[in-house]
Design a protein around this motif. Structure first.
Motif, mmCIF file in Angstrom:
data_model
loop_
_atom_site.group_PDB
_atom_site.id
_atom_site.type_symbol
_atom_site.label_atom_id
_atom_site.label_comp_id
_atom_site.label_asym_id
_atom_site.label_seq_id
_atom_site.Cartn_x
_atom_site.Cartn_y
_atom_site.Cartn_z
ATOM 1 N N ALA A 199 -5.351 -2.154 -9.362
ATOM 2 C CA ALA A 199 -5.864 -0.839 -8.958
ATOM 3 C C ALA A 199 -5.726 -0.592 -7.464
ATOM 4 C CB ALA A 199 -7.321 -0.684 -9.377
ATOM 5 N N SER A 200 -5.522 -1.660 -6.677
ATOM 6 C CA SER A 200 -5.394 -1.478 -5.229
ATOM 7 C C SER A 200 -4.039 -0.894 -4.835
ATOM 8 C CB SER A 200 -5.612 -2.819 -4.511
ATOM 9 O OG SER A 200 -4.611 -3.749 -4.872
ATOM 10 N N LEU A 201 -3.114 -0.771 -5.811
ATOM 11 C CA LEU A 201 -1.847 -0.079 -5.549
ATOM 12 C C LEU A 201 -2.130 1.425 -5.569
ATOM 13 C CD1 LEU A 201 0.521 -2.277 -7.739
ATOM 14 C CD2 LEU A 201 0.586 -2.078 -5.246
ATOM 15 N N SER A 202 -2.741 1.902 -4.513
ATOM 16 C CA SER A 202 -3.334 3.247 -4.509
ATOM 17 C C SER A 202 -2.320 4.377 -4.512
ATOM 18 C CB SER A 202 -4.261 3.400 -3.299
ATOM 19 O OG SER A 202 -3.538 3.148 -2.100
ATOM 20 N N THR A 203 -1.037 4.092 -4.192
ATOM 21 C CA THR A 203 -0.022 5.150 -4.170
ATOM 22 C C THR A 203 0.960 5.040 -5.330
ATOM 23 O OG1 THR A 203 1.386 3.820 -2.707
ATOM 24 C CG2 THR A 203 -0.147 5.345 -1.653
ATOM 25 N N LEU A 204 0.777 4.065 -6.209
ATOM 26 C CA LEU A 204 1.751 3.817 -7.275
ATOM 27 C C LEU A 204 1.748 4.945 -8.304
ATOM 28 C CD1 LEU A 204 3.758 1.517 -8.001
ATOM 29 C CD2 LEU A 204 2.071 0.735 -9.672
ATOM 30 N N LYS A 238 0.800 -1.232 0.000
ATOM 31 C CA LYS A 238 0.000 0.000 0.000
ATOM 32 C C LYS A 238 0.829 1.277 0.000
ATOM 33 C CE LYS A 238 -3.701 -2.485 0.079
ATOM 34 N NZ LYS A 238 -4.452 -2.685 -1.178
ATOM 35 N N SER A 239 2.142 1.161 0.232
ATOM 36 C CA SER A 239 3.000 2.349 0.213
ATOM 37 C C SER A 239 3.822 2.449 -1.067
ATOM 38 C CB SER A 239 3.957 2.333 1.418
ATOM 39 O OG SER A 239 3.250 2.355 2.631
ATOM 40 N N LEU A 240 3.664 1.485 -1.967
ATOM 41 C CA LEU A 240 4.514 1.412 -3.150
ATOM 42 C C LEU A 240 4.256 2.581 -4.100
ATOM 43 C CD1 LEU A 240 6.672 -0.600 -4.151
ATOM 44 C CD2 LEU A 240 4.906 -1.630 -5.590
ATOM 45 N N GLU A 241 5.347 3.254 -4.502
ATOM 46 C CA GLU A 241 5.251 4.397 -5.416
ATOM 47 C C GLU A 241 5.867 4.093 -6.777
ATOM 48 O OE1 GLU A 241 7.020 7.747 -3.491
ATOM 49 O OE2 GLU A 241 5.620 7.705 -1.793
ATOM 50 N N SER A 242 6.855 3.205 -6.814
ATOM 51 C CA SER A 242 7.524 2.875 -8.077
ATOM 52 C C SER A 242 7.757 1.376 -8.149
ATOM 53 C CB SER A 242 8.859 3.616 -8.186
ATOM 54 O OG SER A 242 9.560 3.232 -9.357
ATOM 55 N N LEU A 243 7.293 0.754 -9.244
ATOM 56 C CA LEU A 243 7.468 -0.677 -9.469
ATOM 57 C C LEU A 243 8.090 -0.880 -10.840
ATOM 58 C CD1 LEU A 243 7.017 -3.663 -8.756
ATOM 59 C CD2 LEU A 243 4.685 -3.454 -9.658
#
Length: 394
Positions: free
Chosen positions: A177-182, A156-161
């Motif tokens: 879509a649940s990667l709300s901070t990406l 939930k804190s992931l910004e860059s993948l």
């Protein structure tokens, strides 16, 4: 004991204690973090760890987070300010070969994991979902395989993948879509199949080029992506019509959909204050797009680069293309366009580079760089247009 002797005794006692303390530093790093680091190194082939590399300095006779790092743990990890938890693992590109241990999940304060440009292989462990503080996950240019574990969408804190340039296969998780901070997603140069699921709402950059994705681009996948700026989906198998909503995504600046199987483009003029006003570059080359060249591309006020080369376009080049003052690169070669190109494109003052060659155009002199390569033969143009409706014999 005299006062003088007592003070001398106290002085030497404190001196010995200070010397002992400096030579035997108490371990600070969390035992669970040390255990995870040991498992991490043990999962890498010793023969792939050069003597000069970061991992070679991971000698667990010394506490990983103790400062200063003179001989041990000289690089590769960063610890929290209180020196109790590991917060970053950023390896050097030394050719490390091994798997990513499931015990990585014990590093619960990890904010950055960067193993890029090495030779890690195997699957990405599902236990990675326990890294609740992880903001940056970079596994670029390795040999990871298997499908992208759905558990990764629990970060939930992931910004860059970035897991580009690997061997991932299978479908993208429906829960992306649940990667709300990406903000940045790059899975380019893998073997991912299927269609695009609903995408994370705060994405700025989407890169999935050179995979095996297919099907039409659906509005539901991009719904609510008001901050999206860059879309790179080239070298896939997307098909069908690229509809007008796609070009009107509010913040979109760059589109690369080259080398797909798109068959049509339906594009609406951008409205004042609406979407499309930021669009700068569009590449739809090497698809199967039929019909007329969309004149409404010229209505995008900032569009500076347009490529629709090597498709199946026919008819005349829209005169609007010559009136767009922001357009500086125009590639329409490799289609079946006929008639005469707008004079404004051929004047030296236009400042437009690119190509109108390999079409069925009249009045496009080979002396003009924009008209190179030469036009198609009359025989080919007549087959396309029938009778004498193609480019006439000179």
């Amino acid at each position: 004991m005299s006062d003088l002797n007592f003070h001398l005794y106290l002085f030497f006692f404190l001196l010995q204690f200070a010397l002992f303390s400096t030579s035997h530093v108490q371990a600070l790093t969390s035992p669970s973090d040390i255990s995870a680091l040991k498992a991490f190194k043990a999962s890498i082939k010793p023969s792939s760890i050069p003597s000069w590399s970061c991992l070679a300095s991971w000698d667990f006779t010394t506490d990983p987070c103790t400062l200063p790092h003179r001989l041990h743990f000289t690089c590769g990890i960063t610890c929290s300010p209180d020196s109790t938890r590991v917060t970053q693992i950023t390896l050097d590109p030394a050719g490390y070969s091994g798997t990513l241990t499931p015990q990585i999940s014990q590093l619960t304060h990890l904010s950055t994991l960067d193993l890029s440009e090495n030779s890690f292989f195997g699957s990405i462990p599902s236990s990675i979902s326990s890294l609740s503080s992880l903001q940056i996950l970079t596994l670029r240019s390795n040999s990871f395989s298997g499908s992208l574990t759905p558990s990764i969408t629990k970060l939930k804190s992931l910004e860059s993948l970035d897991i580009s340039h690997n061997s991932l296969s299978g479908f993208l998780p429906n829960s992306m879509a649940s990667l709300s901070t990406l903000r940045r997603l790059d899975l380019s140069f893998n073997k991912i199949t299927g269609s695009l699921p609903k995408l994370p709402p705060k994405l700025l950059e989407l890169a999935l080029k050179s995979n095996s994705l297919s099907g039409p681009l659906s509005n539901s996948s991009f719904d609510g992506l008001t901050q999206l700026e860059v879309v790179e989906l080239s070298q896939n198998s997307f098909s069908g019509t690229l509809q007008s909503w796609f070009f009107l995504i509010p913040s979109l600046q760059q589109i690369d959909l080259a080398n797909n199987s798109l068959t049509a483009v339906d594009i609406t003029r951008p409205t004042s204050g609406g979407g499309g006003g930021e669009l700068v570059a569009v590449d739809l080359s090497f698809n199967r797009i039929e019909g007329y060249a969309p004149a409404n591309f010229a209505a995008f006020p900032r569009l500076s680069s347009l490529s629709v080369r090597y498709n199946r376009l026919r008819g005349k080049i829209p005169v609007e293309y010559g009136k767009n003052k922001s357009l500086k690169r125009l590639y329409l070669d490799g289609n079946f366009l006929n008639g005469q190109p707008p004079p404004a494109l051929l004047t030296g003052s236009s400042g437009i580079s690119g190509s109108l060659g390999d079409n069925c155009l009249q009045g496009c002199p080979s002396s003009a760089k924009l008209c190179l390569p030469s036009q198609k033969s009359n025989a080919i143009c007549k087959q396309v247009y029938g009778g004498g409706r193609g480019r006439p014999r000179s």
